[in-house]
Write an enzyme that holds these catalytic residues in place. Structure first.
Site, PDB file in Angstrom:
ATOM      1  N   GLY A  48       0.890  -1.154   0.000  1.00 20.44           N
ATOM      2  CA  GLY A  48       0.000   0.000   0.000  1.00 20.44           C
ATOM      3  C   GLY A  48       0.924   1.198   0.000  1.00 20.44           C
ATOM      4  N   GLU A  49       0.537   2.293   0.610  1.00 23.39           N
ATOM      5  CA  GLU A  49       1.445   3.433   0.731  1.00 23.39           C
ATOM      6  C   GLU A  49       1.985   3.487   2.157  1.00 23.39           C
ATOM      7  OE1 GLU A  49       2.413   4.327  -2.690  1.00 23.39           O
ATOM      8  OE2 GLU A  49       3.074   5.697  -1.116  1.00 23.39           O
ATOM      9  N   SER A  50       3.331   3.377   2.298  1.00 25.80           N
ATOM     10  CA  SER A  50       3.912   3.303   3.634  1.00 25.80           C
ATOM     11  C   SER A  50       3.639   4.578   4.436  1.00 25.80           C
ATOM     12  CB  SER A  50       5.411   3.024   3.560  1.00 25.80           C
ATOM     13  OG  SER A  50       6.062   4.029   2.823  1.00 25.80           O
ATOM     14  N   CYS A  80       6.339  -5.219   0.339  1.00 28.31           N
ATOM     15  CA  CYS A  80       6.407  -3.871  -0.232  1.00 28.31           C
ATOM     16  C   CYS A  80       6.350  -2.782   0.845  1.00 28.31           C
ATOM     17  CB  CYS A  80       5.320  -3.696  -1.288  1.00 28.31           C
ATOM     18  SG  CYS A  80       5.666  -2.325  -2.402  1.00 28.31           S
ATOM     19  N   ARG A 140       6.416   0.120  -7.868  1.00 24.55           N
ATOM     20  CA  ARG A 140       7.059   1.221  -7.143  1.00 24.55           C
ATOM     21  C   ARG A 140       7.802   0.635  -5.922  1.00 24.55           C
ATOM     22  NH1 ARG A 140       5.111   6.569  -7.083  1.00 24.55           N
ATOM     23  NH2 ARG A 140       4.922   6.428  -4.838  1.00 24.55           N
ATOM     24  N   HIS A 175       5.092  -8.454  -4.680  1.00 23.18           N
ATOM     25  CA  HIS A 175       3.703  -8.739  -4.309  1.00 23.18           C
ATOM     26  C   HIS A 175       3.286 -10.179  -4.597  1.00 23.18           C
ATOM     27  CE1 HIS A 175       2.564  -4.622  -3.282  1.00 23.18           C
ATOM     28  NE2 HIS A 175       3.426  -4.266  -4.214  1.00 23.18           N
ATOM     29  N   GLU A 177       1.079 -11.797  -3.249  1.00 19.98           N
ATOM     30  CA  GLU A 177      -0.372 -11.948  -3.085  1.00 19.98           C
ATOM     31  C   GLU A 177      -1.129 -11.682  -4.388  1.00 19.98           C
ATOM     32  OE1 GLU A 177       1.353  -9.368  -2.252  1.00 19.98           O
ATOM     33  OE2 GLU A 177       0.202  -7.531  -2.545  1.00 19.98           O
TER      34      GLU A 177
END
Lengths: 195, 303
Positions: A48-50, A80, A140, A175, A177
Site C-alpha cells: 500500500g502506501e507506507s 512492499c 514502485r 507482491h 499476493e
C-alpha cells in the site's frame, strides 16, 4: 488448533493477502485495532502506501503493540510497504528519508528504489530454497540495503536485495499476493509460523 | 523516465498486472485533489494515498467556465518533487497528446477525466498502448466496461464533481454494482444480449457474471464532502474514494483530510464515526443537482 493469521487491514493490498491465506487453510483476522491483534498468532503486513499506513498505525495505537508482539516472538510476513515499515531505517536518497518505521528488521530500505510507476516490472525470481523461479510483481518497489548480520538474503534482482528473513520476520519487496503462486505464503505458514 | 535495460531474467515493464497492481495498492486510501505543493504536503501528512495534481479543483472549474485543459507540466512536476506518494494528473477525454505528455514526465496514473473539457466527443484514448496506468469515470456498468476494454486499470464512478453533493456518486455506484448483481443472475444465453444492450465487451461481461466483481478496482468520486459521505460510498461498495473540491474548499482542510482518511478505514465502526465527524467546521458549500442545467453536468461527458 489452526493458527490465526492477522492481516493488517488499514489500507492497501490486504484483501488479496487474506484470500491467499484462506486458500491455504489459515484462519484470517483483519487487524484494524490492538484488540484484533491480540487474537492473532502471526501478522501479515501488506503493500500500500507506507506513509499512509504508518500514520494509520500510529493513530490506531497499533505501532507499539506490533513491536511488543514481534519482540515476544510473533511471526510477521511483510510485503512492499510492509517491508518499509518493518525495517530499521529508510536510507535517504531521492526520496524523503526520516519517515518513522517499526524498526524490527535489521536492514535499510530505499523507497521506490527501482523508480516511479513507469519502472514497475515483473521478473522471474530465484528464491533460496525454491526449486523453480517465482514470477514476481514489483510496483514502485523498495530495495533492501545494509543487510544486518542476523538477516538471511533470500532473493535478489540484479544484485539488489528484494527478499530477506530474520528469525520469524519474513519480508519481500514485491507482491506474491497478486499471483496464483502461493509458495511464499505457504513457506510463511509452514516454516515460519508453525516452526 | 528512463526505459533502462532489462533487469534480471524475463523482465517486462508496465505490464497489465503492474498497472492494476498499483490500483490495488491504493484501495482503502483516499486520493485528494491538490493545486500546489503546499496542499500536496498537507494531503500527504493527513494520510492521503495519492494526490491528483491539477490547476483548479472542479468547483473552480465550474466557477471559471471556459475550456478546462491538462495542467501546466511545471506545476505537476513541482508536486511530484514534493511528495513521495503516487501523483496522478488529468488529461482531457480523447486528448492522446496530453496523455503522452503526462506519461513522458512520469506521472504515476492518468485520469482521462470528464472534469476537463473533452477533446474528442466520439472516442476515448486507446489506453492499452500506454505504459502508464489510466483511471476513467463511469455512470453505469456499460461505460465502465468500455473504459476497461480500452485499457483503464482503475474505474471510478463519476458522481458530479465540484458540487459537494454526494447524490450522483450514490446513484452511479448503485447503478454499477446493481448491474453487476443482475449479471450474476443471468444465464449464458442472456449474457450475450446483455453485453449488446450494455455496449460492453462480452468477455468482460462473462468475467463479471462469474466472479461478481469488476476486473479492476472500483473507486468513487464526485461530491464527497464529509467523512460520513466517504463512509457512505465505502458502505455502498466503493473500494476507496477520490475527494476533489471537498477538502481544500472547506474551513479546515488539514483536519478534514485526516478525518476523511479515518472515515474510509473505519466506515463500519459507527461509534468511531461519531468522533471522526465531530467539530469539523464548515464543509464546502454544496449545489443542488436539480437546479443545474444539463450543460453544467460533467458526468454526461464520456461515450
Amino acid at each position: 488448533m489452526p493458527k490465526r493469521i492477522g492481516v493488517l487491514a488499514l489500507q492497501g493490498g490486504y484483501a488479496a493477502h487474506a484470500k491467499v491465506l484462506q486458500r491455504l487453510g489459515a484462519d484470517v483476522i483483519e487487524v484494524r485495532l490492538p484488540e484484533h491483534l491480540a487474537q492473532c498468532d502471526a501478522l501479515v503486513m501488506p503493500g500500500g502506501e507506507s506513509t499512509t499506513i504508518i500514520r494509520l498505525l500510529q493513530r490506531n495505537l497499533l505501532d507499539t503493540v506490533i513491536v511488543e508482539r514481534a519482540n515476544a516472538g510473533m511471526p510477521i510476513f511483510a510485503t512492499c510497504a510492509g517491508l518499509i515499515l518493518l525495517s530499521k531505517r529508510i536510507a535517504s536518497g531521492a526520496e524523503r528519508g526520516g519517515q518513522p518505521t517499526l524498526g524490527l528488521l535489521d536492514v535499510a530500505v530505499v523507497r521506490n528504489g527501482f523508480g516511479r510507476q513507469l519502472d514497475s516490472f515483473e521478473a522471474d525470481l530465484q528464491i533460496k530454497g525454491f526449486e523453480t523461479p517465482l514470477r514476481a510483481i514489483f510496483i514502485r518497489a523498495p530495495i533492501i540495503t545494509d543487510v544486518g548480520p542476523g538477516v538471511d538474503v533470500l532473493a535478489t534482482v540484479d544484485d539488489k536485495v528484494v527478499m530477506v528473513q530474520q528469525g520469524k520476520l519474513l519480508a519481500a519487496a514485491f507482491h506474491p499476493e497478486l499471483l496464483n503462486d502461493d509458495r511464499i505464503h505457504a513457506h510463511f505458514l509452514d516454516a515460519v509460523v508453525e516452526h | 523516465m528512463s526505459n533502462s535495460a532489462a533487469i534480471g531474467t524475463q523482465t517486462e515493464k508496465s505490464t497489465w498486472r503492474n498497472k492494476v497492481g498499483l490500483a490495488e495498492m491504493l484501495k482503502g486510501g483516499v486520493i485528494m485533489d491538490v493545486i500546489n505543493p503546499e496542499q500536496a504536503r498537507i494531503a500527504e501528512d493527513a494520510g492521503a494515498v495519492a494526490v491528483m495534481a491539477l490547476e483548479r479543483v472542479p468547483a473552480d472549474i465550474r466557477k471559471h467556465g471556459g475550456v478546462a485543459r491538462m495542467s501546466d507540466p511545471a506545476m505537476i512536476q513541482e508536486i511530484m518533487d514534493t511528495v513521495t506518494i503516487p501523483v496522478m494528473a488529468k488529461a482531457r477525454i480523447g486528448h492522446i497528446i496530453e496523455a503522452r505528455i503526462l506519461e513522458a514526465m512520469g506521472v504515476d496514473f492518468i485520469d482521462e477525466s470528464e472534469v476537463l473539457t473533452p477533446a474528442d466527443e466520439e472516442f476515448h484514448i486507446d489506453k492499452n498502448i500506454f505504459r502508464v496506468p489510466f483511471v476513467c469515470g463511469c455512470r453505469n456498468l456499460g461505460e465502465a466496461l468500455r473504459r476497461i476494454g480500452e485499457g483503464a486499470a482503475l474505474i471510478r464512478t463519476k458522481g458530479e464533481a465540484g458540487t459537494g453533493n454526494v447524490v450522483e456518486a450514490v446513484r452511479h455506484m448503485r447503478t454499477v454494482l446493481g448491474h453487476v448483481r443482475k449479471l450474476q443472475t443471468m444465464d449464458r444465453a442472456e449474457l450475450m444480449t446483455e453485453a449488446k444492450n450494455l455496449g460492453a465487451p462480452y468477455d468482460i461481461v462473462l468475467h463479471i457474471a462469474e466472479t461478481g466483481k469488476l476486473p479492476v478496482p472500483n473507486f468513487s468520486a464526485g461530491g464527497v464532502a464529509t467523512p460520513a459521505d466517504a463512509a457512505l460510498m465505502m458502505h455502498l461498495g466503493a473500494e476507496t474514494v477520490f475527494v476533489g473540491s471537498g477538502i481544500f474548499k472547506s474551513g479546515d482542510p488539514a483536519e478534514r483530510a485526516k478525518r476523511i482518511v479515518d472515515a474510509v478505514m473505519h466506515y463500519r465502526d459507527y461509534e468511531r464515526l461519531v468522533d471522526i465527524s465531530k467539530g469539523l467546521g464548515e464543509p464546502m458549500v454544496g449545489i443542488d443537482i436539480h437546479k443545474m442545467s444539463d450543460t453544467e453536468k460533467f458526468a454526461d461527458r464520456g461515450w
